[in-house]
Design a protein around this motif. Structure first.
Motif, short mmCIF file in Angstrom:
data_model
loop_
_atom_site.label_atom_id
_atom_site.label_comp_id
_atom_site.label_asym_id
_atom_site.label_seq_id
_atom_site.Cartn_x
_atom_site.Cartn_y
_atom_site.Cartn_z
N PHE A 42 5.43 -0.77 7.71
CA PHE A 42 5.56 0.36 6.79
C PHE A 42 6.84 1.15 7.00
O PHE A 42 7.42 1.13 8.07
CB PHE A 42 4.35 1.29 6.86
CG PHE A 42 4.14 1.97 8.19
CD1 PHE A 42 4.89 3.08 8.54
CD2 PHE A 42 3.17 1.51 9.07
CE1 PHE A 42 4.69 3.72 9.74
CE2 PHE A 42 2.96 2.15 10.29
CZ PHE A 42 3.72 3.25 10.62
N THR A 89 3.82 0.53 2.67
CA THR A 89 3.44 -0.52 3.62
C THR A 89 3.45 -1.87 2.94
O THR A 89 2.78 -2.06 1.92
CB THR A 89 2.03 -0.24 4.19
OG1 THR A 89 2.02 1.06 4.76
CG2 THR A 89 1.66 -1.25 5.24
N ASN A 116 4.54 6.78 2.41
CA ASN A 116 4.30 5.63 3.29
C ASN A 116 4.23 4.39 2.40
O ASN A 116 3.31 4.26 1.59
CB ASN A 116 2.98 5.86 4.05
CG ASN A 116 2.59 4.68 4.91
OD1 ASN A 116 3.12 3.58 4.76
ND2 ASN A 116 1.66 4.92 5.83
N LEU A 172 8.26 5.09 6.36
CA LEU A 172 7.94 6.48 6.01
C LEU A 172 9.20 7.13 5.46
O LEU A 172 10.30 6.90 5.96
CB LEU A 172 7.48 7.25 7.25
CG LEU A 172 6.22 6.73 7.94
CD1 LEU A 172 5.93 7.58 9.16
CD2 LEU A 172 5.04 6.74 6.99
N ILE A 228 0.88 -1.17 0.00
CA ILE A 228 0.00 0.00 0.00
C ILE A 228 0.92 1.22 0.00
O ILE A 228 1.77 1.36 0.90
CB ILE A 228 -0.90 0.01 1.24
CG1 ILE A 228 -1.74 -1.28 1.30
CG2 ILE A 228 -1.81 1.22 1.24
CD1 ILE A 228 -2.47 -1.46 2.61
C1 LIG Z 1 1.02 3.93 6.47
O1 LIG Z 1 0.07 3.27 5.68
C2 LIG Z 1 -0.55 2.15 6.30
C3 LIG Z 1 -1.43 1.49 5.29
O2 LIG Z 1 -2.28 2.42 4.67
C4 LIG Z 1 -1.31 2.63 7.53
O3 LIG Z 1 -1.89 1.52 8.17
C5 LIG Z 1 -0.36 3.32 8.47
O4 LIG Z 1 -1.04 3.85 9.56
C6 LIG Z 1 0.35 4.45 7.74
N1 LIG Z 1 1.32 5.03 8.64
C7 LIG Z 1 1.38 6.34 8.88
C8 LIG Z 1 2.37 6.80 9.90
O5 LIG Z 1 0.67 7.14 8.30
#
Ligand SMILES: *[C@@H]1O[C@H](CO)[C@@H](O)[C@H](O)[C@H]1NC(C)=O
Ligand SMILES: *[C@@H]1O[C@H](CO)[C@@H](O)[C@H](O)[C@H]1NC(C)=O
Length: 403
Positions: free
Chosen positions: A193, A184, A182, A195, A144
């Motif tokens: 994931f 994942t 992001n 970042l 993702i």
């Molecule tokens: C990164 O993306 C994943 C999947 O969409 C999500 O679950 C996660 O919270 C995201 N992490 C951040 C720090 O935004």
């Protein structure tokens, strides 16, 4: 049929959460009929759905009665303590008569690791990121990929192209904004994931310039004319120009000479007559943002003695400084090619001239000042002068009256 019990699911949730803080279990999307996923090293339970809690059940693996070492049969379920990767396979449970009760395909693997991600922009509006998994999980995996614009909190997808696995791109970016990407990695056991903060200025790296052409210059035995074009991926726009650098050397020579330009052509003035040269060109954002492109494909040319040069002249040239025979003796010199330009010499001469003129003017000025000070007349002298002038005046006046 033989689906995993809810209890096992929650065990896996706990494990996932404990092992990788960035992992979230997502059993959804991986539910396939008759397939059960398990984590290597964890206890795995296969339940015989056709005969819950029944004794006298037999388990087979891959159609044979041989089961992995250490497995335990308990109330009709098959328990694989600290399952090994090799314990995966097609399991089936049978009643006492050999009748098939249910079958399950066990696939063992690992939780996703945090992928490593790099991003690059080959133009000023779009960037793309690619990633490599950090763990071989042996399980089906998907990614993702999203971004969040740091200033506006605008979110959007980093679009994945099925033709280019493990990459995604963000289109129509703002050059001066920063983006938090992001990536994942998700598999049936969980997700993980990475970042990454991205700014276009930092990651921009144009594609190499295209259409490089090198030609000898007629009647200029040390010159090569080089021209090229913008990379097709960099639409020309007044605000986003490229600058370029050339590297060139005789084919048989080790060290490159380099020259930078903002033009789409350049004349090399210090090539070696009669030697084949190899030339490459690279590009970078005009304001020095980001990185130099890779070098373009090579182009080659040999500066000739020129159209107007007769064989006799050629002999003279060869005896001179540009003789190819001198090349080996030049070789150990780190900067063997004399890059001085006739224009440069003229400029130096002119500045020397101006400098000496100012020195002369200064000396002259000081001399005059000193001389004036030395002959500064006293008050008596002045009076004498005035008197003299008056006398001359008086003598001069009567003349017309006398006549
Ligand atoms: C990164 O993306 C994943 C999947 O969409 C999500 O679950 C996660 O919270 C995201 N992490 C951040 C720090 O935004
Ligand atoms: C950015 O990508 C879009 C879609 O691929 C393309 O139409 C556009 O020309 C790209 N922008 C630049 C500056 O190359």
């Amino acid at each position: 049929m033989c689906t995993p019990t809810p209890g096992l699911r929650s065990v896996m949730v706990l494990l996932a959460a404990a092992l990788v803080s960035t992992s979230v279990t997502s059993g959804e999307g991986w539910r396939e009929e008759g397939v059960q996923y398990g984590q290597v090293g964890a206890d795995v339970v296969l339940s015989c759905a056709g005969a819950p809690g029944r004794s006298g059940v037999e388990w087979w693996r891959d159609g044979a009665a041989a089961l992995p070492e250490g497995c335990i049969l308990r109330d009709g379920d098959l328990l694989l303590p600290q399952a090994e990767l090799a314990a995966g396979g097609d399991y089936s449970c049978h009643d006492g008569t050999g009748q098939l009760l249910c079958s399950v395909s066990l696939r063992l693997g690992y939780l996703p690791g945090i992928p490593s991600v790099t991003c690059r922009a080959s133009d000023y509006e779009n960037f793309s990121c690619s990633w490599t998994p950090s763990v071989e999980t042996f399980l089906p995996t998907r990614y993702i990929t999203t971004y969040r614009r740091t200033q506006t909190s605008q979110v959007g997808p980093c679009v994945q192209d099925p033709g280019r696995p493990h990459t995604c791109s963000v289109h129509k970016c703002e050059f001066w904004s920063s983006y938090r990407l992001n990536v994942t990695e998700v598999n049936p056991l969980g997700s993980s994931f990475r970042l990454l903060d991205v700014t276009m200025q930092a990651i921009i790296k144009p594609d190499p310039p295209e259409g490089l052409v090198v030609e000898p210059v007629p009647s200029a035995p040390r010159r090569l004319r080089v021209r090229w074009q913008y990379p097709a991926s960099w639409p020309k726009q007044p605000h986003f120009q490229l600058k370029f650098r050339l590297q060139y050397r005789p084919v048989a020579h080790g060290s490159w000479s380099m020259v930078e330009t903002v033009n789409l052509s350049e004349v090399i003035t210090d090539a070696f007559s009669g030697l084949e040269h190899v030339v490459q060109v690279g590009a970078k954002d005009f304001l020095d943002a980001g990185n130099w492109s890779e070098w373009s494909a090579e182009a080659r040319a040999t500066p000739g003695p020129g159209l107007t040069v007769t064989p006799g002249d050629e002999a003279i040239t060869n005896a001179g400084l540009e003789s190819p025979a001198e090349m080996p003796s030049l070789a150990p010199n780190p900067e063997p090619i004399d890059r001085s330009d006739p224009m440069e010499k003229v400029a130096i001469l002119i500045s020397l001239g101006i400098f000496s003129f100012f020195i002369l003017a200064l000396v002259l000025g000081i001399t005059i000042a000193v001389w004036l000070r030395l002959r500064k007349p006293s008050k008596d002298e002045t009076k004498k002068h005035d008197f003299l002038a008056a006398a001359v005046h008086m003598r001069a006046l009567p003349k017309p009256q006398i006549l």
